[in-house]
Motif scaffolding. Structure first.
Motif, PDB file in Angstrom:
ATOM      1  N   MET A 122     -23.567 -30.416  49.334  1.00 56.30           N
ATOM      2  CA  MET A 122     -24.064 -29.247  50.042  1.00 56.30           C
ATOM      3  C   MET A 122     -22.902 -28.582  50.773  1.00 56.30           C
ATOM      4  N   ASP A 123     -22.862 -27.281  50.779  1.00 60.89           N
ATOM      5  CA  ASP A 123     -21.834 -26.503  51.465  1.00 60.89           C
ATOM      6  C   ASP A 123     -22.081 -26.619  52.970  1.00 60.89           C
ATOM      7  N   THR A 124     -21.132 -27.228  53.699  1.00 61.91           N
ATOM      8  CA  THR A 124     -21.322 -27.428  55.139  1.00 61.91           C
ATOM      9  C   THR A 124     -21.372 -26.121  55.908  1.00 61.91           C
ATOM     10  N   ARG A 125     -20.891 -25.019  55.310  1.00 59.77           N
ATOM     11  CA  ARG A 125     -20.951 -23.734  56.007  1.00 59.77           C
ATOM     12  C   ARG A 125     -22.387 -23.301  56.240  1.00 59.77           C
ATOM     13  N   THR A 126     -23.333 -23.802  55.481  1.00 61.67           N
ATOM     14  CA  THR A 126     -24.725 -23.402  55.659  1.00 61.67           C
ATOM     15  C   THR A 126     -25.492 -24.362  56.560  1.00 61.67           C
ATOM     16  N   THR A 127     -24.855 -25.429  57.019  1.00 60.96           N
ATOM     17  CA  THR A 127     -25.539 -26.402  57.871  1.00 60.96           C
ATOM     18  C   THR A 127     -24.806 -26.652  59.180  1.00 60.96           C
ATOM     19  N   THR A 128     -23.824 -25.829  59.501  1.00 62.38           N
ATOM     20  CA  THR A 128     -22.970 -26.030  60.659  1.00 62.38           C
ATOM     21  C   THR A 128     -23.065 -24.837  61.595  1.00 62.38           C
ATOM     22  N   SER A 129     -23.019 -25.077  62.887  1.00 65.96           N
ATOM     23  CA  SER A 129     -23.019 -23.972  63.841  1.00 65.96           C
ATOM     24  C   SER A 129     -21.760 -23.137  63.649  1.00 65.96           C
ATOM     25  N   GLY A 130     -21.799 -21.921  64.136  1.00 64.67           N
ATOM     26  CA  GLY A 130     -20.634 -21.057  64.037  1.00 64.67           C
ATOM     27  C   GLY A 130     -19.410 -21.669  64.682  1.00 64.67           C
ATOM     28  N   LEU A 131     -19.568 -22.250  65.876  1.00 60.89           N
ATOM     29  CA  LEU A 131     -18.429 -22.845  66.570  1.00 60.89           C
ATOM     30  C   LEU A 131     -17.874 -24.033  65.798  1.00 60.89           C
ATOM     31  N   ALA A 132     -18.736 -24.897  65.282  1.00 60.42           N
ATOM     32  CA  ALA A 132     -18.253 -26.057  64.508  1.00 60.42           C
ATOM     33  C   ALA A 132     -17.499 -25.602  63.265  1.00 60.42           C
ATOM     34  N   TRP A 133     -17.969 -24.543  62.636  1.00 62.30           N
ATOM     35  CA  TRP A 133     -17.312 -23.992  61.451  1.00 62.30           C
ATOM     36  C   TRP A 133     -15.913 -23.491  61.821  1.00 62.30           C
ATOM     37  N   LEU A 134     -15.821 -22.714  62.913  1.00 68.24           N
ATOM     38  CA  LEU A 134     -14.522 -22.203  63.364  1.00 68.24           C
ATOM     39  C   LEU A 134     -13.580 -23.336  63.761  1.00 68.24           C
ATOM     40  N   GLU A 135     -14.107 -24.338  64.457  1.00 66.56           N
ATOM     41  CA  GLU A 135     -13.273 -25.487  64.851  1.00 66.56           C
ATOM     42  C   GLU A 135     -12.734 -26.212  63.622  1.00 66.56           C
ATOM     43  N   ALA A 136     -13.538 -26.298  62.573  1.00 67.72           N
ATOM     44  CA  ALA A 136     -13.085 -26.939  61.333  1.00 67.72           C
ATOM     45  C   ALA A 136     -11.969 -26.139  60.664  1.00 67.72           C
ATOM     46  N   ILE A 137     -12.035 -24.812  60.748  1.00 71.27           N
ATOM     47  CA  ILE A 137     -10.951 -23.990  60.204  1.00 71.27           C
ATOM     48  C   ILE A 137      -9.681 -24.219  61.003  1.00 71.27           C
ATOM     49  N   VAL A 138      -9.792 -24.217  62.332  1.00 69.90           N
ATOM     50  CA  VAL A 138      -8.621 -24.456  63.187  1.00 69.90           C
ATOM     51  C   VAL A 138      -8.022 -25.824  62.886  1.00 69.90           C
ATOM     52  N   ALA A 139      -8.862 -26.834  62.685  1.00 65.48           N
ATOM     53  CA  ALA A 139      -8.393 -28.199  62.412  1.00 65.48           C
ATOM     54  C   ALA A 139      -7.847 -28.370  60.996  1.00 65.48           C
ATOM     55  N   GLY A 140      -8.140 -27.423  60.117  1.00 64.97           N
ATOM     56  CA  GLY A 140      -7.647 -27.502  58.748  1.00 64.97           C
ATOM     57  C   GLY A 140      -8.564 -28.221  57.784  1.00 64.97           C
ATOM     58  N   THR A 141      -9.775 -28.587  58.218  1.00 68.80           N
ATOM     59  CA  THR A 141     -10.704 -29.253  57.308  1.00 68.80           C
ATOM     60  C   THR A 141     -11.480 -28.253  56.450  1.00 68.80           C
ATOM     61  N   ILE A 142     -11.527 -27.005  56.884  1.00 64.98           N
ATOM     62  CA  ILE A 142     -12.040 -25.893  56.089  1.00 64.98           C
ATOM     63  C   ILE A 142     -10.872 -24.915  55.983  1.00 64.98           C
ATOM     64  N   PRO A 143     -10.601 -24.376  54.802  1.00 67.02           N
ATOM     65  CA  PRO A 143      -9.458 -23.466  54.669  1.00 67.02           C
ATOM     66  C   PRO A 143      -9.617 -22.171  55.467  1.00 67.02           C
TER      67      PRO A 143
END
Length: 149
Positions: free
Chosen positions: A1-22
Motif C-alpha cells: 500500500m502507498d503510505t502517502r494515502t495512509t499518513t498524515s501530512g506532517l508525517a509525509w513531510l517528515e519522511a521526505i526530510v528524513a529521506g525515506t520518501i523521495p
C-alpha cells in the motif's frame, strides 16, 4: 500500500526530510529541497543556478514563486490528517529584491495562518544567506478528501 494515502501530512513531510520518501521531482529540476517540517511550518532551501535566469540575467520570478508555493503548500499540508489533501487555489508573491546566480543558497520558510474546514491559508518569506528578504507571499489552499488508490 502507498503510505502517502495512509499518513498524515506532517508525517509525509517528515519522511521526505528524513529521506525515506523521495523529494518531489520539481526539487531536482529547480535544485531545492524541503529541509524542515513541523506542525504549521515548512522550510525549503535551494540554490538558483545557471538554469533559472531570465533574459535580463536575474533569476526568473517563477523560481521564487515555486519555492514559496512549495513552502506555503507544505505548511498547509503539515496540519492535515491522512484523509485530507490540499491544492493551491490562490498564491500572491511579492518580489522585493533581485535574485541572481551569485545570490547563492536561499531559504524559504512558511507558516500556517488559518486552517478551516474547506480552506487553509499560509504566509512565507524567501531570504538569502544573510537573512535579507528576497520575496514574500501568501497562499490559499482548498482542502478536500485525499484520493485512495
Amino acid at each position: 500500500m502507498d503510505t502517502r494515502t495512509t499518513t498524515s501530512g506532517l508525517a509525509w513531510l517528515e519522511a521526505i526530510v528524513a529521506g525515506t520518501i523521495p523529494q518531489p521531482s520539481i526539487s531536482k529540476t529547480l535544485d531545492f529541497v524541503i529541509v524542515e517540517a513541523r506542525h504549521g511550518f515548512a522550510a525549503f532551501e535551494g540554490t538558483p543556478g545557471a538554469h533559472v535566469p531570465n533574459p535580463m540575467g536575474t533569476v526568473h520570478g517563477g523560481y521564487a514563486c515555486t519555492l514559496l508555493d512549495s513552502a506555503l503548500g507544505s505548511a498547509a499540508m503539515s496540519v492535515l490528517d491522512a484523509d485530507t489533501a490540499y491544492g493551491t487555489v490562490q498564491i500572491g508573491v511579492h518580489l522585493v529584491r533581485p535574485i541572481t546566480v551569485e545570490t547563492g543558497r536561499v531559504r524559504c520558510e512558511a507558516r500556517i495562518v488559518h486552517r478551516g474546514r474547506a480552506l487553509a491559508t499560509a504566509s512565507g518569506e524567501l531570504v538569502d544567506r544573510e537573512g535579507r528578504l528576497l520575496a514574500h507571499g501568501t497562499a490559499t489552499c482548498a482542502l478536500f478528501p485525499r484520493a485512495r488508490s
